[in-house]
Scaffold this motif. Structure first.
Motif, mmCIF file in Angstrom:
data_model
loop_
_atom_site.group_PDB
_atom_site.id
_atom_site.type_symbol
_atom_site.label_atom_id
_atom_site.label_comp_id
_atom_site.label_asym_id
_atom_site.label_seq_id
_atom_site.Cartn_x
_atom_site.Cartn_y
_atom_site.Cartn_z
ATOM 1 N N HIS A 162 0.928 -6.329 -3.871
ATOM 2 C CA HIS A 162 -0.326 -5.105 -3.899
ATOM 3 C C HIS A 162 0.317 -4.753 -2.972
ATOM 4 N N ALA A 163 0.737 -4.544 -1.752
ATOM 5 C CA ALA A 163 1.336 -3.738 -0.756
ATOM 6 C C ALA A 163 3.071 -3.026 -0.780
ATOM 7 N N THR A 165 6.138 -0.464 -2.230
ATOM 8 C CA THR A 165 6.632 0.261 -2.440
ATOM 9 C C THR A 165 7.184 0.158 -3.830
ATOM 10 N N SER A 299 -2.416 0.323 0.866
ATOM 11 C CA SER A 299 -0.751 0.671 -0.359
ATOM 12 C C SER A 299 -1.279 0.607 -1.749
ATOM 13 N N TRP A 300 -0.506 1.978 -2.026
ATOM 14 C CA TRP A 300 -0.841 2.192 -3.134
ATOM 15 C C TRP A 300 0.898 2.156 -4.597
ATOM 16 N N ILE A 301 0.954 1.075 -4.928
ATOM 17 C CA ILE A 301 2.601 0.727 -5.836
ATOM 18 C C ILE A 301 2.516 2.256 -6.094
ATOM 19 N N GLY A 362 -2.987 -1.263 -6.427
ATOM 20 C CA GLY A 362 -2.501 -1.334 -4.752
ATOM 21 C C GLY A 362 -3.576 -2.159 -3.857
#
Length: 383
Positions: A162-163, A165, A299-301, A362
């Protein structure tokens, strides 16, 4: 021609596959080769401390990787990332335990090593893409890469990814997205791969099969302290806060004569300042349940949250059904998460990971929780 397996380019692009010596990455290489890609295998040696003890059998895995390469007739390379792993993953792992928290190094390993220094090394080898044996799916749409849950829910590894980029996912492919574990083993056996029936690795790689306390004692000095019940009564002694996790029942060593009859005791909290362990009786004691949590920076994909406030589902541990919640993205990058139903043993240092319609949005490291004993209004959750 569309590229298969969520890859950015069709065959005959050069793809570097992260080979671990296990069946999943071996079948990843097999599938890419059959699809017409130029495949190179890369084994990452991320841990060296236990070579002399034989606790982390890199030599066995390297031999298996070389056997896989020979069977598939693809070149393989062994690269040592132990220094990067120690600096970027293991140092954080120890620091979190010193704080009395329970970290998840696999999340950081994926971000910093498997999709970090590995990706950089693959580019130096002329790779046009990379691939791993993770059970997850990638979908490309309008210049964005979406991380999706795989066909086999029992093997879903999006929690640990999930973290990542957009830059890290852009050159990646995950060919096992549409397969179950049984199908993967059948493919390996049909292709004559020597690891078709190799046992899956479990737990944290650098700890291996040995007792956790034994491993951690090499790096942290244990400081014994008191176990306290909710009334601040001493009911036992702990051997060091790092050796316990929230919700733990086994190994507390609390004898008779304390508390509510023979009801079992569970770890419900840690106080690093006082060096005390909070223990309670009963599997669903209110102090083991949380209605809400505050995360660290998320963190957002996709590069950012879908909205300032949105409904979704979330996991606070890997092997858990995603639970309904409402997420508020705060101005400082953190998230306030409120659950529709109380969650058990939500653990600071672990990750909360967000999902919607089969997509991983995320996540973030859990910082603090709100016990169910401090009841939130029911209408705070609209999931």
């Amino acid at each position: 021609m569309d590229a298969p397996f969520g890859l950015p380019l069709p065959p005959p692009a050069r793809v570097v596959v992260g080979l671990s010596g296990g069946v999943d990455s071996a079948v990843t290489a097999l599938l890419l080769q059959r699809a017409g890609y130029e495949v190179l295998g890369l084994f990452m040696k991320n841990w060296e401390d236990d070579d002399q003890f034989g606790d982390c059998p890199a030599e066995v895995d390297i031999a298996d990787v070389q056997a896989i390469g020979a069977q598939l007739d693809i070149p393989v390379q062994v690269v040592n990332f132990a220094a990067e792993y120690r600096e970027q993953v293991f140092a954080h792992f120890l620091a979190e335990y010193r704080r009395g928290r329970t970290p998840n190094p696999d999340v950081l390993c994926n971000r910093e090593i498997k999709f970090g220094v590995f990706q950089q090394h693959a580019r130096a080898l002329g790779a046009q893409a990379i691939a791993t044996g993770h059970y997850a799916a990638l979908r490309r749409s309008r210049g964005q890469v979406h991380l999706l849950c795989p066909a086999d829910p029992d093997k879903d590894q999006t929690y640990f990814l999930h973290a990542l980029t957009q830059a890290q996912l852009a050159p990646a492919g995950m060919p096992l997205a549409g397969f179950t574990k049984r199908e993967v083993r059948a493919l390996a056996a049909g292709a004559g791969l020597p690891v078709a029936q190799k046992k899956d690795s479990t737990g944290i790689c650098f700890i291996g099969e040995r007792p956790f306390r034994e491993f951690l004692s090499r790096y942290l000095v244990a400081e014994p302290g008191d176990m306290l019940d909710p009334h601040d009564t001493i009911v036992g002694r702990h051997i060091g806060l790092p050796y316990y996790t929230l919700g733990q029942r086994q190994g507390l060593g609390i004898g008779g004569g304390h508390g509510d009859g023979n009801a079992p005791w569970y770890v419900a909290g840690k106080d690093a300042t006082r060096n005390t362990l909070l223990v309670v009786q009963g599997h669903d004691h209110p102090l083991l349940l949380s209605n809400a949590l505050l995360s660290e920076t998320a963190s957002w994909i996709g590069g950012g949250p879908p909205d300032v406030r949105f409904a979704c589902t979330a996991k606070t541990r890997y092997r858990q059904t995603a639970e309904a919640c409402e997420v508020e993205a705060l101005d400082d990058g953190r998230c306030q998460v409120r659950f529709a139903h109380p969650q058990r043993a939500v653990t600071p240092g672990q990750s909360v990971v967000f999902y919607r319609d089969g997509e991983c949005l995320g996540g973030a490291v859990i910082d603090t929780t709100t016990p169910a004993a401090q009841t939130l209004s029911a209408d705070a959750v609209s999931a």
